[in-house]
Design a protein around this motif. Structure first.
Motif, short mmCIF file in Angstrom:
data_model
loop_
_atom_site.label_atom_id
_atom_site.label_comp_id
_atom_site.label_asym_id
_atom_site.label_seq_id
_atom_site.Cartn_x
_atom_site.Cartn_y
_atom_site.Cartn_z
N LYS A 179 -19.82 -16.13 -2.70
CA LYS A 179 -18.70 -17.07 -2.73
C LYS A 179 -19.17 -18.35 -3.39
O LYS A 179 -20.17 -18.94 -2.98
N ASP A 180 -18.47 -18.75 -4.45
CA ASP A 180 -18.77 -20.03 -5.08
C ASP A 180 -17.73 -21.02 -4.60
O ASP A 180 -16.54 -20.84 -4.83
N TYR A 181 -18.18 -22.06 -3.94
CA TYR A 181 -17.24 -23.09 -3.45
C TYR A 181 -16.91 -24.01 -4.62
O TYR A 181 -17.78 -24.26 -5.48
N PRO A 182 -15.71 -24.55 -4.67
CA PRO A 182 -15.33 -25.39 -5.82
C PRO A 182 -15.87 -26.83 -5.68
O PRO A 182 -15.24 -27.77 -6.11
N VAL A 183 -17.03 -26.96 -5.04
CA VAL A 183 -17.62 -28.29 -4.82
C VAL A 183 -19.13 -28.24 -5.07
O VAL A 183 -19.75 -27.18 -4.99
N ALA A 184 -19.71 -29.42 -5.38
CA ALA A 184 -21.16 -29.54 -5.54
C ALA A 184 -21.58 -30.84 -4.86
O ALA A 184 -20.74 -31.63 -4.46
N TRP A 185 -22.90 -31.02 -4.74
CA TRP A 185 -23.43 -32.27 -4.18
C TRP A 185 -24.26 -32.98 -5.22
O TRP A 185 -25.17 -32.39 -5.81
N LEU A 186 -23.95 -34.25 -5.40
CA LEU A 186 -24.84 -35.09 -6.18
C LEU A 186 -25.78 -35.74 -5.16
O LEU A 186 -25.33 -36.47 -4.27
N GLY A 187 -27.05 -35.41 -5.24
CA GLY A 187 -28.02 -35.91 -4.26
C GLY A 187 -28.93 -36.95 -4.88
O GLY A 187 -29.34 -36.81 -6.04
N ILE A 188 -29.21 -38.00 -4.13
CA ILE A 188 -30.16 -39.01 -4.62
C ILE A 188 -31.22 -39.29 -3.56
O ILE A 188 -31.00 -39.11 -2.37
N LEU A 189 -32.38 -39.72 -4.07
CA LEU A 189 -33.42 -40.25 -3.20
C LEU A 189 -33.54 -41.71 -3.60
O LEU A 189 -33.68 -42.03 -4.79
N ALA A 190 -33.44 -42.62 -2.62
CA ALA A 190 -33.44 -44.05 -2.95
C ALA A 190 -34.50 -44.78 -2.15
O ALA A 190 -34.71 -44.49 -0.96
N GLU A 191 -35.16 -45.72 -2.82
CA GLU A 191 -36.18 -46.53 -2.15
C GLU A 191 -35.52 -47.64 -1.36
O GLU A 191 -35.43 -48.78 -1.82
N SER A 219 -34.32 -43.22 1.64
CA SER A 219 -33.03 -42.64 2.05
C SER A 219 -32.68 -41.48 1.15
O SER A 219 -32.95 -41.50 -0.05
N ARG A 220 -32.07 -40.46 1.73
CA ARG A 220 -31.58 -39.31 0.97
C ARG A 220 -30.07 -39.29 1.17
O ARG A 220 -29.60 -39.21 2.33
N LEU A 221 -29.31 -39.40 0.09
CA LEU A 221 -27.86 -39.45 0.22
C LEU A 221 -27.22 -38.42 -0.71
O LEU A 221 -27.77 -38.11 -1.78
N TYR A 222 -26.09 -37.91 -0.27
CA TYR A 222 -25.37 -36.92 -1.08
C TYR A 222 -23.90 -37.32 -1.15
O TYR A 222 -23.35 -37.86 -0.19
N LEU A 223 -23.27 -37.01 -2.29
CA LEU A 223 -21.82 -37.16 -2.33
C LEU A 223 -21.21 -35.96 -3.03
O LEU A 223 -21.78 -35.42 -3.98
N GLN A 224 -20.08 -35.53 -2.50
CA GLN A 224 -19.39 -34.38 -3.08
C GLN A 224 -18.92 -34.72 -4.49
O GLN A 224 -18.37 -35.79 -4.73
N CYS A 225 -19.15 -33.77 -5.43
CA CYS A 225 -18.59 -33.92 -6.77
C CYS A 225 -18.13 -32.54 -7.24
O CYS A 225 -18.25 -31.57 -6.48
N ARG A 226 -17.64 -32.43 -8.45
CA ARG A 226 -17.23 -31.11 -8.94
C ARG A 226 -18.46 -30.39 -9.49
O ARG A 226 -19.38 -31.02 -10.00
N PRO A 227 -18.48 -29.05 -9.42
CA PRO A 227 -19.67 -28.32 -9.88
C PRO A 227 -19.95 -28.51 -11.37
O PRO A 227 -21.09 -28.37 -11.80
N ASP A 228 -18.92 -28.85 -12.17
CA ASP A 228 -19.14 -28.96 -13.61
C ASP A 228 -19.46 -30.40 -14.04
O ASP A 228 -19.52 -30.71 -15.22
N GLU A 229 -19.68 -31.29 -13.07
CA GLU A 229 -19.95 -32.68 -13.46
C GLU A 229 -21.36 -32.84 -14.01
O GLU A 229 -22.26 -32.06 -13.68
N LEU A 348 -15.11 -27.65 6.70
CA LEU A 348 -14.72 -28.74 7.59
C LEU A 348 -14.80 -30.11 6.92
O LEU A 348 -13.91 -30.94 7.06
N VAL A 349 -15.87 -30.35 6.19
CA VAL A 349 -16.13 -31.74 5.77
C VAL A 349 -15.82 -32.03 4.29
O VAL A 349 -15.89 -33.18 3.87
N HIS A 350 -15.50 -31.00 3.51
CA HIS A 350 -15.20 -31.27 2.10
C HIS A 350 -13.71 -31.42 1.87
O HIS A 350 -12.89 -30.93 2.63
N ARG A 351 -13.42 -32.05 0.78
CA ARG A 351 -12.04 -32.23 0.35
C ARG A 351 -11.87 -31.30 -0.86
O ARG A 351 -12.66 -31.38 -1.81
N PHE A 352 -10.91 -30.40 -0.80
CA PHE A 352 -10.74 -29.43 -1.89
C PHE A 352 -9.57 -29.83 -2.78
O PHE A 352 -8.64 -30.51 -2.31
N ASP A 353 -9.63 -29.42 -4.06
CA ASP A 353 -8.62 -29.83 -5.04
C ASP A 353 -7.19 -29.55 -4.56
O ASP A 353 -6.28 -30.34 -4.78
#
Ligand code: FAD
Ligand code: PHB
Length: 390
Positions: A179-191, A219-229, A348-353
């Motif tokens: 199953k491919d979900y229509p969402v991706a995560w943009l993950g960052i590591l920040a000082e 800090s490690r943070l993620y935000l939902q984005c589209r898989p093709d971003e 539960l936690v994602h917002r879908f198109d």
């Protein structure tokens, strides 16, 4: 070259397996396509279940983990301008998760294995698995431009989601669930010091966001984005602005800092059944992928190799192959439980198109129920810290 168990891949699955086998006197050689520095720096998972921590302790591999790992007894769910704590430990008889970077686990495992005289061949890329359905399988690998054969009794395919071991199983012997979900995560590591003591899972109309951490200064943070971003389209300013919006809460602020790593990971579920073919046994991401929302990938890899090590130990000790025959079936019970939990958390936690105002209200109703009902939050908590039996 010859060994008892040829392990392809020096990720968490392959390395933990090498340690478990060594404990019962079974010899192995680990073949890893990348160099040591690369595998020790690769930023990935961060959440260890109680069972994973207990196993590393049993193996005497938790010296640094105990010192530097951060034990978390709760997580926060944030939505609709409210925050709610899920008290994981109170709901699970004292169980907890530990935040400790996967690359730190990998560093500890490699160091201990090499110090004990174990063999890990770096920059050695498996090209194929020959004769998996025989009692003399062979891993053919390439190192410094030369091809070598590693003969063995068993091959453990721990080579992750882009490995070669899976390819040695004929397609008509496999069932693939995907199953491919229509969402991706943009993950960052920040000082920057984490703005929270516990992980925050935030549901927002603009999409999901997660605040995690690696150390008191990272800090490690993620935000939902589209898989093709594309990462190029996300400037540092845009990333922080979006995180600020999704975590916004009165009386709370998100500290910003230099971004030192970034990546985009699509959310997907994949299961290959069965996880074995003759003397080739798959473990971890080579056999299955879970979306990162439940923080389960690394933990599932460790559960697989625990089952595998017991089965191999039994075979070497008594010649009995019943545990080996049952390997895939035993693992898949937990795999499917965890796939379900990860799918549920993802939904539960994602917002879908396609989500409109109706679905938004359903998300909020579901989240409120989770936070308000002990039965519902216990279900989340026991899955999150890891079920003892699945
Ligand atoms: P891998 O770690 O992928 O290891 C496989 C190894 O095999 C690699 O070192 C690779 O170089 C090597 N290899 C590949 N092909 C070959 C070849 N042909 N020859 C030799 N070697 C080969 N999981 C969690 O539990 N909690 C989390 O919080 C979490 N967060 C994540 C966040 C991100 C951004 C990502 C990407 C993943 C996350 N995961 C998380 C998942 C977790 O990282 C993986 O499930 C875990 O790495 C699986 O371990 P593994 O040993 O099966 O595979
Ligand atoms: C992480 O710290 O990388 C992390 C934490 C929780 C998740 C996924 C990733 O659900």
């Amino acid at each position: 070259m010859r060994t008892q168990v040829a392990i392809v891949g020096a990720g968490p699955a392959g390395l933990v397996l090498a340690h478990l086998l060594a404990r019962t006197g079974i010899e192995s050689v680990v073949i890893e396509s990348r160099d040591r520095d690369y595998v020790e720096r690769r930023i990935r998972a961060g959440v260890l279940e109680q069972g994973t921590v207990d196993l590393l302790h049993e193996l005497g591999l938790d010296e640094r983990l105990r010192r530097e790992g951060m034990v978390h007894r709760g997580i926060e769910l944030r939505f609709d301008g409210e925050r709610h704590r899920i008290p994981l430990s109170d709901l699970t008889g004292g169980r907890a998760i530990t935040v400790y970077g996967q690359q730190e686990v990998v560093k500890d495992l490699i160091k201990a294995r090499l110090e004990a005289g174990g063999q890990i061949l770096f920059e050695a890329e498996a090209a194929s698995v020959e004769q998996p359905v025989s009692d003399r399988p062979v891993v053919r690998f390439r190192q410094s431009g030369e091809l070598y054969d590693l003969e063995c009794d068993f091959v453990a395919g721990c080579d992750g989601s882009h490995g070669v071991c899976l390819g040695a199983i004929p397609a008509n012997s496999l069932t693939v669930y995907q199953k491919d979900y229509p969402v991706a995560w943009l993950g960052i590591l920040a000082e920057v010091a984490p703005s929270t003591e516990e992980l925050i899972y935030a549901y927002h109309e603009r999409g999901f966001a997660l605040h995690s951490m690696r150390t008191p200064h990272l800090s490690r943070l993620y935000l939902q984005c589209r898989p093709d971003e594309r990462l190029e389209d996300w400037s540092d300013r845009r990333i922080w602005d979006e995180l600020q919006r999704r975590f916004a809460l009165e009386g709370w602020s998100l500290a910003e800092g230099p971004i030192i790593d970034r990546s985009i990971t699509p959310m997907r579920s994949v299961i290959h059944e069965p996880m074995q073919y003759g003397r080739l046994l798959l473990a971890g991401d080579a056999a299955h992928i879970v979306p990162a929302t439940g923080a389960k990938g690394l933990n599932l890899a460790v559960s697989d190799v625990r089952v595998l090590a017991d089965a191999l130990a039994e075979w070497y000790r008594t010649g009995d192959d019943s545990l080996l025959d049952a390997y895939s079936q035993t693992c898949l019970r937990r795999v499917w439980r965890v796939e379900h939990f990860s799918w549920w958390m993802t939904s539960l936690v994602h917002r879908f198109d396609e989500d409109g105002p109706f679905e938004h209200q359903l998300h909020l109703a579901h989240l409120r129920y989770l936070c308000g009902s002990t039965a519902a939050s216990t279900s989340l908590a026991e899955n999150y810290v890891g079920l003892e039996t699945a």
